[in-house]
Structures are given as structure tokens and as C-alpha cells.
Design a protein around this motif. Structure first.
Motif, mmCIF file in Angstrom:
data_model
loop_
_atom_site.group_PDB
_atom_site.id
_atom_site.type_symbol
_atom_site.label_atom_id
_atom_site.label_comp_id
_atom_site.label_asym_id
_atom_site.label_seq_id
_atom_site.Cartn_x
_atom_site.Cartn_y
_atom_site.Cartn_z
ATOM 1 N N GLY A 78 43.252 39.445 52.170
ATOM 2 C CA GLY A 78 42.557 38.189 51.894
ATOM 3 C C GLY A 78 41.132 38.369 51.434
ATOM 4 O O GLY A 78 40.461 37.402 51.097
ATOM 5 N N GLY A 79 40.652 39.607 51.402
ATOM 6 C CA GLY A 79 39.281 39.876 50.989
ATOM 7 C C GLY A 79 39.181 40.234 49.521
ATOM 8 O O GLY A 79 39.928 39.728 48.683
ATOM 9 N N CYS A 80 38.270 41.129 49.193
ATOM 10 C CA CYS A 80 38.019 41.534 47.809
ATOM 11 C C CYS A 80 39.259 42.194 47.220
ATOM 12 O O CYS A 80 39.928 42.988 47.878
ATOM 13 N N GLY A 81 39.533 41.893 45.960
ATOM 14 C CA GLY A 81 40.702 42.473 45.306
ATOM 15 C C GLY A 81 40.420 43.750 44.554
ATOM 16 O O GLY A 81 41.301 44.271 43.870
ATOM 17 N N GLY A 82 39.208 44.300 44.664
ATOM 18 C CA GLY A 82 38.858 45.470 43.866
ATOM 19 C C GLY A 82 39.379 46.793 44.400
ATOM 20 O O GLY A 82 39.901 47.613 43.650
ATOM 21 N N CYS A 83 39.243 47.041 45.683
ATOM 22 C CA CYS A 83 39.646 48.319 46.276
ATOM 23 C C CYS A 83 41.044 48.203 46.881
ATOM 24 O O CYS A 83 41.264 47.377 47.767
ATOM 25 N N ASP A 84 41.948 49.027 46.406
ATOM 26 C CA ASP A 84 43.339 48.968 46.860
ATOM 27 C C ASP A 84 43.634 49.878 48.041
ATOM 28 O O ASP A 84 44.552 49.613 48.813
ATOM 29 N N TRP A 85 42.854 50.977 48.184
ATOM 30 C CA TRP A 85 43.264 52.023 49.127
ATOM 31 C C TRP A 85 42.193 52.409 50.136
ATOM 32 O O TRP A 85 42.240 53.505 50.695
ATOM 33 N N ARG A 139 26.229 32.313 44.060
ATOM 34 C CA ARG A 139 26.316 33.553 44.816
ATOM 35 C C ARG A 139 27.224 34.547 44.100
ATOM 36 O O ARG A 139 28.298 34.195 43.612
ATOM 37 N N ALA A 140 26.810 35.822 44.066
ATOM 38 C CA ALA A 140 27.583 36.878 43.407
ATOM 39 C C ALA A 140 28.653 37.415 44.343
ATOM 40 O O ALA A 140 28.441 37.550 45.548
ATOM 41 N N GLY A 141 29.788 37.734 43.784
ATOM 42 C CA GLY A 141 30.877 38.283 44.588
ATOM 43 C C GLY A 141 32.005 38.768 43.717
ATOM 44 O O GLY A 141 31.815 39.080 42.526
ATOM 45 N N PHE A 142 33.202 38.830 44.291
ATOM 46 C CA PHE A 142 34.367 39.350 43.587
ATOM 47 C C PHE A 142 35.569 38.441 43.829
ATOM 48 O O PHE A 142 35.585 37.636 44.767
ATOM 49 N N HIS A 143 36.593 38.620 43.009
ATOM 50 C CA HIS A 143 37.813 37.839 43.158
ATOM 51 C C HIS A 143 38.736 38.494 44.189
ATOM 52 O O HIS A 143 38.917 39.713 44.160
ATOM 53 N N PRO A 144 39.336 37.727 45.060
ATOM 54 C CA PRO A 144 40.424 38.268 45.888
ATOM 55 C C PRO A 144 41.605 38.649 44.997
ATOM 56 O O PRO A 144 41.673 38.284 43.825
ATOM 57 N N TRP A 145 42.540 39.386 45.597
ATOM 58 C CA TRP A 145 43.708 39.867 44.862
ATOM 59 C C TRP A 145 44.504 38.692 44.287
ATOM 60 O O TRP A 145 44.833 37.750 44.998
ATOM 61 N N ARG A 146 44.732 38.740 42.962
ATOM 62 C CA ARG A 146 45.540 37.747 42.262
ATOM 63 C C ARG A 146 45.010 36.328 42.498
ATOM 64 O O ARG A 146 45.760 35.392 42.770
ATOM 65 N N SER A 147 43.706 36.178 42.402
ATOM 66 C CA SER A 147 43.070 34.880 42.632
ATOM 67 C C SER A 147 41.871 34.725 41.703
ATOM 68 O O SER A 147 41.221 35.714 41.331
ATOM 69 N N HIS A 148 41.579 33.480 41.335
ATOM 70 C CA HIS A 148 40.381 33.183 40.546
ATOM 71 C C HIS A 148 39.234 32.698 41.427
ATOM 72 O O HIS A 148 38.150 32.384 40.919
ATOM 73 N N ALA A 149 39.464 32.624 42.723
ATOM 74 C CA ALA A 149 38.383 32.239 43.633
ATOM 75 C C ALA A 149 37.316 33.336 43.661
ATOM 76 O O ALA A 149 37.543 34.464 43.218
ATOM 77 N N VAL A 150 36.140 33.005 44.173
ATOM 78 C CA VAL A 150 35.046 33.969 44.267
ATOM 79 C C VAL A 150 34.703 34.185 45.735
ATOM 80 O O VAL A 150 34.432 33.224 46.467
#
Length: 397
Positions: A78-85, A139-150
Motif C-alpha cells: 500500500g506504500g510507494c510503488g517504486g521499490c519492489d524488493w 507535497r512531493a511524493g510517489f505513486h503507489p503500485w498501479r495507482s495514480h494517487a500520490v
């Protein structure tokens, strides 16, 4: 089949391409994130299709011995979608990536090849170029996995310290939809490109970044492509030059040349009696390459679409001893692969950031009489599922 939002207890199977592992439920494949092979988990369905489903972990009932606590508080379900592992040991991450590369080569190219992903020595704090999304509060951030939310964040664990020093996350960015930060680690150059909601852009900092590779300086626009790991350029140059073995007097074609990274070192190798043609479709990158390669009388920078250039070169009956290509994630594609073969090079160096695209193109090269004599892989995107491969191809005897 259960619906989106339902919970399933699953036994996790092998790793799959894309930073997920495979499980099965009621005969259907379920791609599950934040898991490791062999684990037993409770997962929530987030996407259900006719042939497969996607899920994310809620609870790990039986953890893998390779599981670790993520270094980043946002690298969670449910968090950031950038790091997978981030939930896996660094060495085990590379083992999983090696499995994926080998599986893609076997399934798509028919190559039975074990490829050990080589470490870069830096698993955190490596990313020198970071694109942040901006929410409606600035506010700066990242998208969760498969989401357009920030998801707003306070810091990014894989961002280089020089990027974090720009304090993108600590500031507000009103009326912006994206903020891109880039740094030249060796020189301290840096830039922040702000994209407004209306599409207009504003640049803060240096108009040109300066990168240094093996003592050679490269000047480039903040928007010009450059490898994001500080060790990547040197590793890839070494793999390409040692693989295609350029010799004095040879003719070299550098496709998707970017700012001229490969062309510069290839030009050094072929010397004053050789020739390098660097082809780049982006206007800004081609201009950067022209500046970076100006010292070489033997280098010609062409701003052209790669497919159009290759088609015209084949029609003219041009020949090159070596072809080097570093295409975007989608790969060369069958037409361009066949056009490269029509130039009859004695060696091809192919840099690929997607093993699936690489494998598909290697199958085309094989049909045209070129075989991969070596495939190397580098972990220049630690904590993520991405991996950079370098394939060296030569014509069949």
C-alpha cells in the motif's frame, strides 16, 4: 473467483518478471507483490481479470529466510510503488533477478543461459535522477503500485544524498504536477525541473549537468537521458568495449546515442583511421552529443529517427564493423533488429533495461543469423525489479 478487496491465503511460488511472485488460487494465476518464493501469506486482491489476478500482501504467515525489514518506511504494501524488493536481502534480490533474466531468455529467445546479475556495490542512496509526483496540496511524493494517487514522502531511501540535499520533499510545490531532480555527482552540478499543472516548465539550478566517466566530461541538459546509478556508465562502457572489441580503423554505428557516452569511448578505440556514426532522435540529446564529441574529427552525430536511419543505410548498402544500440525500454523491435543485421556487422553490442524486450529481439537476431555469444546483467537499479543487460552478438559461422 473472489472479488477485488477480498483476502486470500496463498502459498507463494516462483518469482515473475515485474517485481512480483506467482501464486495460484482456484486454478488461476495470482501475481503477488511484497512476497518471496516459498512464503505463506494473506493477500488482498487489487485487480481481478479473466485469466489472472493481482494482489498485495496483508500478512506474512511463514516468512522466507531471505526476508528483511525494508530500509524505507514507504516500501510496504500500500506504500510507494517504486521499490519492489526492499523486503529481500540484497544478494537474494540479485538471485531473483538472475532467475527472471534466465527465464525470459529461455521462454522468448530459446536460449538456455544462466546469467548472474552483477552487483554495483551501492544498494541504497544511488539514484541520481528522481521524478516526484505532486499532490493537490503541493507535497512531493510517489505513486503507489498501479495507482495514480500520490503518496507524500519525507525522504527516499534510494535517492542519492545529493538529490536529498535539494530538499524536494521538504518544500511545497504549488500548481505543480511533477518535480524532476537530477545531479552530477562528480561535479556537484544539479537541476530541478518543475512541471506545472498547465504543462509549463520551470528550471531551477544548472542548465547543464556535468558528468565524469573515466576522466572524460560529458555536458548534458537535465532532460537528456543518462544512467541513474553513479557506477552504471563505467560498468556499461567496460562491458560494451570489451565485448565488441573495437579496433583501429573500424566503422562503428552507435544507435540511440544520447549524450555521446558510448560514441566517445568507441571513437578512442577506433582511432584517427576509424569512424563512428552516432544516431540520436532527440533534438536536445543530439545537441549535447555534438558538444561532447566535438574533439573527434572521426565522429559524425546524426539527429535522426533510428528506424528511418537504418532503413536508409540498408538501401544505400552501407556496412559497419560494429553496431552498438541502447534503445528505450521497449527494445529495438523486429524491424530494427533485422535492419541492423542487414548492415552485416562483425559484432553487435545491445544494452537493454528490460530482459523481456531483449529476449524477443535476440530471437529475431537469431533468425537473421546472429547469436548472443555473451549476456551480462548488472544490478544498477537495486531494490527494484529492473536490471540492465548487455548482450554481445556475432554472426553464426
Amino acid at each position: 473467483m473472489s472479488a477485488v478487496g477480498d483476502r486470500l491465503e496463498l502459498t507463494i511460488g516462483p518469482v515473475a518478471h515485474g517485481g512480483v511472485c506467482v501464486a495460484r488460487h482456484q486454478g488461476r494465476v495470482v501475481f503477488v507483490r511484497h512476497t518471496l518464493p516459498g512464503e505463506r501469506v494473506v493477500a488482498r486482491l487489487i485487480d481481478v481479470r479473466s485469466r489472472f489476478a493481482r494482489a498485495d500482501v496483508i500478512d506474512v504467515l511463514d516468512p522466507s529466510p531471505h526476508r528483511v525489514a525494508p530500509a524505507c518506511p514507504y516500501a510496504i504494501p500500500g506504500g510507494c510503488g517504486g521499490c519492489d524488493w526492499q523486503h529481500a536481502e540484497a544478494a537474494y534480490q540479485r538471485q531473483l533477478k538472475s532467475t527472471v533474466v534466465g527465464e525470459q531468455l529461455t521462454r522468448l529467445a530459446g536460449l538456455q543461459r544462466e546469467v548472474a546479475v552483477e552487483p554495483t556495490g551501492t544498494d541504497l542512496g544511488w539514484r541520481t535522477r528522481v521524478q516526484f509526483a505532486v499532490d493537490d496540496q503541493g507535497r512531493a511524493g510517489f505513486h503507489p503500485w498501479r495507482s495514480h494517487a500520490v503518496l507524500p514522502v519525507e525522504r527516499c531511501a534510494i535517492a542519492h544524498p545529493a538529490v536529498e540535499a535539494l530538499d524536494i520533499e521538504g518544500r511545497r510545490w504549488p500548481a505543480a504536477r511533477a518535480v524532476e531532480a537530477a545531479v552530477g555527482v562528480a561535479t556537484g552540478s544539479h537541476s530541478v525541473l518543475v512541471t506545472r499543472s498547465d504543462g509549463r516548465r520551470r528550471l531551477i539550478g544548472d542548465r547543464r549537468l556535468i558528468e565524469v566517466v573515466r576522466g572524460r566530461r560529458f555536458r548534458l541538459r537535465p532532460t537528456t537521458f543518462w544512467q541513474v546509478h553513479p557506477a552504471a556508465a563505467d560498468l556499461l562502457i567496460g562491458a560494451i568495449v570489451s565485448g565488441v572489441t573495437p579496433a583501429p580503423g573500424e566503422r562503428v554505428l552507435d544507435l540511440y546515442a544520447g549524450a555521446g557516452l558510448f560514441a566517445a569511448f568507441l571513437a578512442e578505440s577506433v582511432g584517427s583511421s576509424g569512424r563512428v556514426v552516432a544516431v540520436e532522435g532527440d533534438r536536445g540529446a543530439a545537441a549535447d552529443a555534438s558538444v561532447n564529441l566535438a574533439e573527434f574529427d572521426t565522429v559524425e552525430v546524426r539527429r535522426a529517427d533510428v528506424a528511418e536511419f537504418l532503413a536508409a543505410a540498408a538501401d544505400r548498402g552501407e556496412r559497419f564493423d560494429i553496431v552498438v544500440a541502447d534503445p528505450p525500454r521497449t527494445g529495438l523491435g523486429p524491424p530494427n533488429a533485422r535492419r541492423i543485421c542487414a548492415l552485416r556487422p562483425r559484432a553487435i553490442g545491445y544494452v537493454a533495461c528490460d530482459p523481456a524486450a531483449l529476449a524477443r529481439d535476440l530471437a529475431v537476431f537469431s533468425e537473421a543469423g546472429y547469436q548472443a555469444v555473451s549476456v551480462r546483467a548488472f544490478d544498477i537499479f537495486p531494490q527494484t525489479h529492473h536490471v540492465e543487460c548487455v548482450a554481445i552478438l556475432r554472426p553464426e559461422p
